[in-house]
Write a protein that holds these residues in place. Structure first.
Motif, short mmCIF file in Angstrom:
data_model
loop_
_atom_site.label_atom_id
_atom_site.label_comp_id
_atom_site.label_asym_id
_atom_site.label_seq_id
_atom_site.Cartn_x
_atom_site.Cartn_y
_atom_site.Cartn_z
N GLY A 178 -7.85 -15.85 14.78
CA GLY A 178 -7.33 -15.22 13.50
C GLY A 178 -6.17 -15.99 12.48
O GLY A 178 -5.74 -15.49 12.22
N LYS A 179 -6.33 -16.97 13.23
CA LYS A 179 -5.36 -17.78 12.51
C LYS A 179 -5.37 -18.79 10.93
O LYS A 179 -6.74 -19.64 11.05
CB LYS A 179 -4.10 -19.25 13.47
N PRO A 180 -5.34 -18.39 9.80
CA PRO A 180 -5.50 -18.92 8.68
C PRO A 180 -4.78 -20.11 8.02
O PRO A 180 -4.00 -21.25 9.00
CB PRO A 180 -4.74 -17.92 7.39
N PHE A 181 -6.51 -20.92 7.80
CA PHE A 181 -6.45 -23.05 7.92
C PHE A 181 -6.68 -22.72 6.03
O PHE A 181 -6.40 -23.73 5.34
CB PHE A 181 -6.79 -23.32 8.58
N GLU A 230 -1.72 -23.26 13.40
CA GLU A 230 -0.97 -23.00 13.70
C GLU A 230 0.63 -22.59 13.01
O GLU A 230 1.33 -22.69 13.41
CB GLU A 230 -0.73 -24.19 14.84
N GLY A 231 0.76 -24.18 12.03
CA GLY A 231 1.91 -24.36 10.68
C GLY A 231 2.13 -22.89 10.29
O GLY A 231 2.84 -22.70 10.08
N PHE A 232 0.95 -22.41 9.64
CA PHE A 232 1.12 -21.67 8.81
C PHE A 232 1.45 -20.27 9.13
O PHE A 232 2.42 -19.81 8.45
CB PHE A 232 -0.18 -21.14 7.84
N THR A 233 0.40 -20.24 10.74
CA THR A 233 0.95 -19.15 11.40
C THR A 233 2.66 -18.99 11.73
O THR A 233 3.26 -17.76 11.24
CB THR A 233 0.36 -18.71 12.56
N ALA A 282 1.28 -0.78 17.13
CA ALA A 282 0.06 -0.67 16.14
C ALA A 282 -1.37 -2.00 17.22
O ALA A 282 -0.21 -3.13 17.56
CB ALA A 282 -0.06 -0.50 15.29
N GLU A 283 -2.03 -1.49 15.99
CA GLU A 283 -2.50 -2.50 16.70
C GLU A 283 -1.51 -4.49 16.06
O GLU A 283 -1.43 -4.34 15.55
CB GLU A 283 -4.08 -3.03 16.13
N GLU A 284 -1.88 -5.26 17.74
CA GLU A 284 -1.09 -6.73 17.64
C GLU A 284 -1.79 -7.21 16.14
O GLU A 284 -2.59 -7.68 16.34
CB GLU A 284 -0.68 -7.51 18.76
N LEU A 285 -1.31 -8.34 15.40
CA LEU A 285 -1.44 -9.10 14.17
C LEU A 285 -1.16 -10.54 14.78
O LEU A 285 -0.10 -10.04 15.54
CB LEU A 285 -1.39 -8.79 13.00
N ILE A 286 -1.14 -11.13 14.00
CA ILE A 286 -1.04 -12.79 14.13
C ILE A 286 0.65 -12.95 13.82
O ILE A 286 1.09 -13.83 14.79
CB ILE A 286 -1.65 -13.64 13.87
N ALA A 287 0.67 -12.02 13.01
CA ALA A 287 2.85 -12.30 12.48
C ALA A 287 2.98 -10.73 12.21
O ALA A 287 2.29 -9.73 11.65
CB ALA A 287 2.76 -12.69 11.86
N ARG A 288 4.44 -9.66 12.96
CA ARG A 288 4.94 -8.57 12.57
C ARG A 288 5.28 -8.76 11.35
O ARG A 288 6.85 -9.69 11.93
CB ARG A 288 4.43 -7.92 14.07
N LYS A 289 4.95 -8.00 10.28
CA LYS A 289 5.82 -8.45 9.30
C LYS A 289 6.97 -8.11 8.43
O LYS A 289 6.31 -6.78 9.27
CB LYS A 289 4.99 -8.77 8.19
N LYS A 290 7.89 -7.84 7.77
CA LYS A 290 8.87 -7.19 7.03
C LYS A 290 8.38 -6.58 5.49
O LYS A 290 8.34 -7.99 4.99
CB LYS A 290 9.88 -7.33 7.70
#
Length: 657
Positions: free
Chosen positions: A113-116, A150-153, A508-516
């Motif tokens: 699920g990590k974007p490249f 991994e870097g973008f995440t 809630a469902e856990e995504l690769i990052a929890r945003k604000k």
């Protein structure tokens, strides 16, 4: 037919017949990618998005494109309006890649699920090349791509306080700070067409709402004139539907002339609020007409039988952008006969067409009222109503309904039109009955089904709307729901380290990052709305914890506000309340609602109201009563009240001392 046929989102259903083997976002697709070690393509858009439709027709409907997508990828289609959390994560990633964000948003992910890699719209030839290139890269260089992902995440996991240098400031806001912020905005004003010197031009309600509040604090006539210029230009422009009411998403030019024709509920809800407020300050008849026509559109085209408000109208009809809204001069002359000449002159209709392909967008060269042409408008609407209509996105979103609910209440408070209140109360009950499940809000409703756990935007906007409804009606039901939802949000969204709210519920469902969400855009950020809610609730309920949190959140934003206010103007609205003391107005007695109406007849945004006919346990009203047949007003600051007075005029005198 693919798996999207089982969804309720109109956007996902639009893709249900694609030969692409689409999955909705969820465990099944993510597990498949891991099990088969395949990259994931997440394609994000929304139903009223013109370029989303174009890419679907050019790419996703084509067998040769689908064959590559199905062979090499697990394909996920996301409605950004249903899943703003997913959209925010991957939009952030694409922007970190140096790509200008927008929709459709197409992002390639590793199986975890990590974007490249990602981008927006791709024509067919480019898309086919990209699919091949990504597959080759994944096959031959998976380890390198994983490292990049991994870097973008990791970039997304930095705390916002660290990323933006958000530190609490001990110095409170001053009028000089307001002037600095207003001056930064004024430096790029478009003095001819209103708004700012750029195109496309988007209505940005929180910017003009802040400047109205700045004008109220400073009496700056130059800024007021620019706000009026902007609201006038928008109201007479092609971005506003001169026949049916309601604003389109944005203008592709700098003159508010040529709209991107979709109409969104979130824009129109906020613009009803803005034009109502502007009317209460200026008395401009044009603003009243805009409010009434837009609410007319809402009732006619966007309200469900249950009292919910639909999400959007598409830009396209019959596959052509704007076809429903445009006219040839010959058509107008055939309908209006000898009335056509004056109409065409006023709405700048020409024989050759003022837009493309010989057609005309209706817009006015000066702020005349549509009321002057109501007979002609009715005739044209009769014909327009026989045309094939733009597609309706009939899902109902909690947050967007709350924005329109607030707009309706603002309109009621300014214009005292009971039909606005009736529609607002109906919608307020609809939201409570359909979206509130136990203590939690849900996000989306359609066909009797409520789904997707609520986001901070749902809580923030609904608390705001219910607080406004309380202050219009003094029905304490809405105040208690506001407090209840605020406590839930604090317990389940608050980040103790950053001292801000997360966008997603901890359950809630856990995504690769929890945003604000901290930056105000076309819709204000959920954190800025929450900060304002905490301030208002803190005053009405005398809750020092709420007031302290509000002041803490704003203080963390101060340096950023003074440097770059453009995308922080809802925070700036709160700053205007901190500059001057906020009067807490308590009304007690049989004329409590009539007194409230008098208070709302003029623009005075920095106030809170409480009221009761007899007795109430609310802090501002507790142990306060009036003699039979009498109504009293108590003006209070910081829990200290002045002597009660018997008229609104006397109360204003106390406030203005």
């Amino acid at each position: 037919m693919n798996r999207l046929a089982k969804e309720t989102s109109p956007y996902l259903l639009q893709h249900a017949q694609n030969p692409v083997d689409w999955f909705p976002w969820g465990k099944e697709a993510l597990d498949k990618a891991k099990a088969e070690n395949k990259p994931i393509l997440v394609s994000i858009g929304y139903s009223a998005c013109h370029w989303c439709h174009v890419m679907e027709h050019e790419c996703f409907e084509k067998e040769e494109v689908a064959e590559l997508m199905n062979r090499y990828f697990v394909n996920i289609k996301v409605d950004r309006e249903e899943r703003p959390d997913v959209d925010a994560v991957y939009m952030d990633a694409v922007q970190a890649m140096g790509v200008h964000g927008g929709w459709p948003l197409n992002v390639f992910l590793m199986p975890d699920g990590k974007p490249f890699y990602g981008g927006t719209y791709f024509p067919k030839v480019n898309w086919l090349k990209l699919l091949q290139a990504v597959n080759t890269g994944f096959t031959n260089s998976q380890a390198e791509l994983q490292k990049s992902a991994e870097g973008f995440t990791q970039n997304m996991l930095f705390k916002d306080s660290v990323k933006y240098g958000l530190e609490p400031e001990s110095q409170i806001f001053t009028k000089e700070d307001l002037k600095i912020m207003a001056s930064k905005l004024a430096s790029t004003f478009d003095d001819v067409w209103g708004g700012f010197e750029r195109s496309p031009k988007f209505p940005m309600p929180s910017i003009w709402a802040f400047l109205l509040r700045y004008v109220h604090e400073t009496k700056d006539e130059k800024v007021l004139n620019h706000v009026k210029l902007t609201l006038n230009r928008m109201a007479i422009g092609g971005i506003y539907d001169q026949l049916g009411g309601g604003f389109a998403r944005y203008s592709v030019d700098g003159e508010w002339f040529c709209p991107h024709f979709e109409k969104m509920m979130y824009d129109n809800g906020q613009l009803v609020s803005l034009y109502s407020e502007a009317y209460s300050l200026t008395g401009e008849a044009l603003y009243k007409e805009v409010v009434y026509e837009t609410i007319g559109w809402l009732k006619r085209e966007m309200t469900s039988e249950e009292g919910g408000f639909y999400s959007a109208l598409d830009a396209d009809s019959e596959g052509v952008e704007g076809k429903y809204y445009v006219w040839t001069k010959d058509e107008i002359e055939a309908i209006l006969g000898n009335e056509a000449e004056a109409f065409c002159e006023n709405y700048q209709v020409t024989k050759q067409g003022n837009w493309e392909h010989g057609v005309n967008i209706l817009w006015k060269y000066e702020p005349t009222l549509n009321e002057k042409f109501k007979v002609q408008i009715a005739k044209l609407n009769t014909i327009r109503n026989t045309r094939i209509r733009p597609g309706l996105d009939d899902k109902i979103l909690c947050s967007w309904n709350a924005l329109m609910l607030k707009g309706l209440v603002d309109a009621y408070r300014v214009f005292d039109d009971e039909s606005f209140l009736t529609l607002a109360v109906q919608n307020a009950h609809f939201i409570k009955d359909k979206f509130l499940v136990g203590e939690q809000l849900m996000h989306s409703y359609k066909n009797g089904e409520t789904k997707i756990q609520g986001f901070l935007e749902d809580y923030a906007t609904l608390i705001d709307a219910y607080l406004n409804l309380y202050q219009a009606t003094f029905d304490e039901t809405w105040l208690h729901y506001s407090e209840k939802l605020t406590l839930y949000a604090f317990q389940n969204f608050w980040d103790e380290e950053d001292e801000l709210f997360f966008f997603t519920d901890k359950n809630a469902e856990e995504l690769i990052a929890r945003k604000k969400e901290i930056f105000d855009n076309v819709v204000p950020s959920s954190n800025s709305i929450m900060a304002r809610n905490l301030y208002t609730l803190g005053l009405i309920l005398e809750r020092e914890d709420f007031l302290s949190l509000s002041k803490l959140m704003l203080s963390k934003m101060k340096n950023l506000l003074l440097k770059n206010v453009d995308y922080l103007t809802n925070w700036a609205c709160l700053a205007t309340q901190m500059v001057s003391k906020t009067p807490e107005i308590a009304i007690v007695g049989k004329e409590f609602l009539a007194f409230r109406k008098q208070f709302d007849q003029q623009f005075f945004p920095n106030k809170v109201l409480s009221g009761t006919a007899t007795i109430s346990k609310l802090p501002l009203l507790k142990n306060r009563s009036a003699k039979e047949g009498e109504t009293l007003v108590f003006v209070c600051y910081d829990k200290t009240c002045q002597l009660p007075v018997k008229t609104v005029e006397e109360a204003w005198e106390q406030i203005r001392r």
